[in-house]
Design an enzyme around this catalytic site. Structure first.
Site, PDB file in Angstrom:
ATOM      1  N   LYS A  58       0.836  -1.209   0.000  1.00 25.85           N
ATOM      2  CA  LYS A  58       0.000   0.000   0.000  1.00 25.85           C
ATOM      3  C   LYS A  58       0.869   1.257   0.000  1.00 25.85           C
ATOM      4  CE  LYS A  58      -4.096  -1.825   2.405  1.00 25.85           C
ATOM      5  NZ  LYS A  58      -5.116  -1.326   1.451  1.00 25.85           N
ATOM      6  N   LEU A  59       1.930   1.234   0.816  1.00 27.91           N
ATOM      7  CA  LEU A  59       2.797   2.407   0.916  1.00 27.91           C
ATOM      8  C   LEU A  59       3.550   2.648  -0.389  1.00 27.91           C
ATOM      9  CD1 LEU A  59       4.041   1.736   4.542  1.00 27.91           C
ATOM     10  CD2 LEU A  59       2.753   3.760   3.823  1.00 27.91           C
ATOM     11  N   LYS A  91      10.456  -8.868  25.594  1.00 29.71           N
ATOM     12  CA  LYS A  91       9.370  -7.890  25.729  1.00 29.71           C
ATOM     13  C   LYS A  91       8.223  -8.412  26.596  1.00 29.71           C
ATOM     14  CE  LYS A  91       6.490  -4.724  23.087  1.00 29.71           C
ATOM     15  NZ  LYS A  91       6.393  -3.926  21.863  1.00 29.71           N
ATOM     16  N   ARG A  94       9.364  -8.117  30.097  1.00 34.66           N
ATOM     17  CA  ARG A  94       9.392  -6.705  30.509  1.00 34.66           C
ATOM     18  C   ARG A  94       7.986  -6.200  30.814  1.00 34.66           C
ATOM     19  NH1 ARG A  94       9.789  -2.454  26.824  1.00 34.66           N
ATOM     20  NH2 ARG A  94      10.500  -3.869  25.199  1.00 34.66           N
ATOM     21  N   LYS A 150       9.879  12.385  23.166  1.00 31.45           N
ATOM     22  CA  LYS A 150      10.282  11.739  24.417  1.00 31.45           C
ATOM     23  C   LYS A 150      11.365  12.584  25.102  1.00 31.45           C
ATOM     24  CE  LYS A 150       8.938   7.069  23.735  1.00 31.45           C
ATOM     25  NZ  LYS A 150       9.195   5.714  24.194  1.00 31.45           N
ATOM     26  N   GLU A 177       2.631  -2.707  13.182  1.00 29.76           N
ATOM     27  CA  GLU A 177       3.122  -1.427  13.712  1.00 29.76           C
ATOM     28  C   GLU A 177       3.832  -0.648  12.613  1.00 29.76           C
ATOM     29  OE1 GLU A 177       4.976  -0.613  17.806  1.00 29.76           O
ATOM     30  OE2 GLU A 177       6.710  -0.557  16.469  1.00 29.76           O
TER      31      GLU A 177
END
Ligand code: GTP
Ligand code: MG
Length: 243
Positions: A58-59, A91, A94, A150, A177
């Protein structure tokens, strides 16, 4: 750039793990003993990669069309990456989730990730809008670290989108993501990432550089905004003022 060159160049898929590699790595972590049906983990990886492929295509199509319609490419390049089993396990630990397929399915959206590096800052939001407005793309999560950087200075737009993947056994809604950032933000993040995770440097030295990088991020942002202004002006005056 010619259209054929664009589609050949823009998307680097060579970091993709093969499912065989995933399986080997999962066995090293003893994960096959934890699952009654180990093949579900592999299927999850397969689905997520297929979802990333859909979004990647798509991109690419969008970038081609911007070139066609506006004689302008918003995308500098695209990277796709698959999470290693090692960082998946890390992860889950975490985030305090017990390692189960259901927990991975429900909580980990970045098994397959795409990074879109745009030429300028406005392109970040233009790409987001053009992607999320597609009828088969659903926005699941959005964190705008450009509007709110951030404390490190990190800037990027992080979205999770979900997209249908059509498979032999039916249709699955799959999260992917997508990190969207400008060339300057990408350059900054790459260096800061190396400084943070990949260094044998003396900690005091690291801290000093990290401090400087906070200011550098701000300065880069100013520079990118200024250059974006020039680029816009060039596009607006194209074809005018010619005798
Ligand atoms: P994780 O995905 O588990 O990290 O948690 P999260 O979703 O809450 O985190 P976040 O939205 O911050 O996105 C995490 C990803 O963004 C990381 O994997 C990095 O690629 C990138 N990232 C976030 N913060 C920084 C930063 O300060 N410096 C750099 N270089 N990258 C960052
Ligand atoms: Mg994340």
């Amino acid at each position: 750039r010619k259209k054929s060159e664009v589609s050949a160049m823009i998307l680097e898929r060579n970091n993709f793990f093969s499912l065989k590699q995933i399986e080997t790595e999962a066995r090293q972590f003893g994960l096959q003993d934890q699952f009654a049906d180990f093949s579900r983990l592999l299927h999850l990886y397969e689905l997520r990669q297929a979802g990333a492929n859909e979004i990647g295509t798509k991109l690419e199509n969008l970038d081609d069309d911007y070139a066609m319609t506006y004689d302008y490419n918003p995308i500098h390049h695209i990277e796709e990456r698959t999470k290693s089993i090692h960082s998946l396990v890390e992860k889950m630990r975490r985030k305090d989730y017990e390692f189960s397929i259901e927990n991975v399915e429900d909580h980990i959206f970045d098994i397959a990730g795409i990074r879109v590096v745009t030429n300028y800052i406005d392109d970040v939001y233009e790409i987001e809008r053009s992607l999320v407005s597609q009828t088969d793309v659903t926005l699941v999560e959005r964190k705008d670290y450009i509007a709110q950087p951030k404390p490190s200075g990190y800037r990027s737009l992080h979205i999770v989108v979900s997209v249908p993947v059509f498979q032999a056994r039916g249709t699955y809604q799959v999260p992917v993501e997508v990190q969207i950032r400008s060339v300057g933000m990408d350059m900054w993040a790459s260096l800061e990432h190396r400084l943070r995770y990949k260094t044998d440097m003396d900690p005091a030295e690291v801290e000093k550089h990290a401090q400087a990088l906070v200011a550098d991020a701000e300065e880069l942002n100013q520079i990118e905004l200024r250059m974006q202004g020039i680029s816009k002006q060039l596009r607006e005056t194209k074809g005018k003022n010619r005798s």
